[in-house]
Design an enzyme around this catalytic site. Structure first.
Site, mmCIF file in Angstrom:
data_model
loop_
_atom_site.group_PDB
_atom_site.id
_atom_site.type_symbol
_atom_site.label_atom_id
_atom_site.label_comp_id
_atom_site.label_asym_id
_atom_site.label_seq_id
_atom_site.Cartn_x
_atom_site.Cartn_y
_atom_site.Cartn_z
ATOM 1 N N GLU B 65 -3.884 17.361 -13.833
ATOM 2 C CA GLU B 65 -3.345 15.658 -13.560
ATOM 3 C C GLU B 65 -3.386 15.267 -12.025
ATOM 4 O O GLU B 65 -3.589 14.022 -11.464
ATOM 5 C CB GLU B 65 -1.711 15.335 -13.977
ATOM 6 C CG GLU B 65 -0.962 16.043 -13.471
ATOM 7 C CD GLU B 65 0.047 15.962 -14.616
ATOM 8 O OE1 GLU B 65 -0.012 15.891 -15.114
ATOM 9 O OE2 GLU B 65 1.382 15.924 -13.950
ATOM 10 N N ASN B 66 -3.203 16.053 -11.572
ATOM 11 C CA ASN B 66 -2.825 15.747 -9.987
ATOM 12 C C ASN B 66 -4.317 15.559 -8.584
ATOM 13 O O ASN B 66 -4.558 16.222 -7.161
ATOM 14 C CB ASN B 66 -1.648 16.581 -8.828
ATOM 15 C CG ASN B 66 -1.960 17.447 -8.873
ATOM 16 O OD1 ASN B 66 -2.712 18.367 -9.960
ATOM 17 N ND2 ASN B 66 -1.780 18.621 -7.981
#
Lengths: 221, 228
Positions: B65-66
């Site tokens: 997600e990052n």
């Protein structure tokens, strides 16, 4: 856009009560030198927007420990080493607004893109949508989320040119590019500044139009 | 061993000779059921173990997600680079063909339905596919949602990997979630130490059991269970 001499000059002029967008996902991409300068400036009553709520006792955690922050907007405050925030929150010394991570990123993106708000399915039907306007679009519930913009954005990038064009390193990019667009003043710490023309225009991630101040802070090692 | 997704295409299989599964065995079953070529997000904690069991030739691409597609294994020794971490902030590596992007793009990818599968932990899953995995709702708990709601809402197939029973013995597959919800009607498959469940149209079908029969499962769970 100007290259400034030190981090203190990069954050100069921030007022008490300001909203500060701070990049980073945990330690990766956290602009620690700029946060330390903000702390030294003695500014108070800040609203901070960051994905997390500090790690250990440095950077954002130190800013909160120093009593500079009254409110934090984030997605994931609780971590194994977020004890500074945990204590302040439990004692009522700091307010918390928890936002789903994608809504947080998109609210900041909207802030930089001149959009007042947007309807998103994320969070619909959960307690994080309580009190928010909900609309059914294409048969699916969506929640109204408002844009976030800041008085100051603190961003860590890898390299800047003298026009403020930025490139980042790996997952340290995270919130930097969206936060850079969404603040009145965007201050960036970089490992190095190169001459105009030295960055390939095809790989520039943040165009210099979004950047106001750049300071070189070499990452150790 | 069946091919990817194979367990869903045959009748319920009762493995009475093995089980309950430990978390590594559960991770292996999850990995087996991820279709080849999928773009996949693995939640923090136990679901990250799934990556150890993915066949490198399956063409599965991991999303973090990052801001990365093409995430490789956890970094060791000189590979460790603090600018390259996963959603759990653990240093990882990049594979050939990897790409980086900022957070708004990463979650647009998720919300926009471009990821095929995510694997999440859970406190509770309900028969209608509701998921509770972010907050216990107790007064002293500090709420922290991260990307859980975005994943639950946006990813096409939400797999849950959890123990079937909590430490106090209560079932985590329930008629209705009592913990605060993460997403509504989002879960399609539940992998547990005792069984694999498929959820569709408000009904739960047992596809596979481990060390327990379907009849025993029915006696221990309050939810109606179909078998095939």
């Amino acid at each position: 856009m100007r290259v400034v001499a030190d981090p203190d000059e990069a954050v100069a002029g921030v007022q008490d009560g300001a909203t500060v967008l701070i990049g980073g996902f945990g330690p990766a991409g956290q602009p620690v030198a700029l946060i330390d300068a903000l702390r030294r400036s003695g500014v108070s009553q800040l609203t901070v927007v960051n994905n997390n709520a500090g790690n250990g006792e440095t950077g954002l955690a130190a800013l909160m420990a120093g009593g500079h922050v009254k409110r934090i907007i984030c997605s994931f405050p609780r971590q194994s080493d977020s004890y500074v925030f945990d204590g302040l929150y439990r004692s009522g010394a700091i307010d918390l607004e928890v936002v789903p991570q994608g809504n947080l990123a998109e609210r900041i993106r909207a802030g930089g893109a001149g959009i007042g708000g947007f309807f998103t399915p994320t969070g619909a039907g959960t307690m994080l949508a309580e009190g928010k306007e909900t609309r059914t679009i294409d048969g699916r519930d969506h929640v109204l989320e408002y844009a976030i913009s800041g008085d100051l954005a603190l961003v860590k990038a890898f390299r800047a040119d003298r026009m403020g064009n930025l490139v980042y390193r790996k997952t340290a990019r995270n919130f930097g590019p969206v936060m850079a667009t969404a603040a009145t003043v965007t201050a960036v710490q970089v490992d190095e500044v190169v001459e105009v023309g030295a960055l390939d225009p095809e790989v520039v991630v943040t165009p210099g139009i979004y950047v106001d101040r750049v300071v070189v802070v070499r990452t150790p090692g | 061993m069946t091919s990817s997704g194979g367990a869903t295409e045959v009748g319920t299989i009762e493995h009475l000779d093995r089980g309950p599964l430990d978390r590594h065995e559960m991770a292996r079953i999850v990995a087996r059921d991820i279709p080849a070529g999928s773009y996949v997000n693995l939640g923090i904690g136990q679901p990250t173990l799934v990556s150890d069991h993915l066949d490198p030739d399956s063409g599965v691409v991991l999303h973090t997600e990052n801001g990365m597609l093409g995430m490789g294994p956890v970094a060791v020794g000189e590979e460790i680079d603090l600018d390259l971490t996963n959603a759990g902030k653990i240093p990882v590596t990049e594979l050939p063909g990897a790409s980086y992007f900022h957070h708004a793009d990463s979650f647009a990818m998720m919300r926009g339905g471009h990821l095929d599968v995510c694997v999440l932990g859970a406190f509770q899953v309900a028969v209608n596919g509701d998921l509770a995995n972010w907050h216990t709702g107790t007064p002293d708990a500090i709420p922290a949602v991260g990307g859980a709601m975005d994943l639950a809402t946006g990813v096409r197939d939400v797999y849950v990997m959890m123990t079937l029973f909590a430490k106090d013995g209560t079932a985590k597959l329930v008629t209705r979630c009592t913990y605060p919800l993460t997403g509504l009607g989002c879960v399609s498959r539940v992998f547990t130490d005792h069984a694999v469940f498929l959820i569709a149209d408000g009904q739960v079908t047992v596809s596979e059991t481990f060390g327990i029969s379907v009849e025993e499962l029915r006696s221990r769970l309050a939810v109606p269970l179909l078998a095939r």
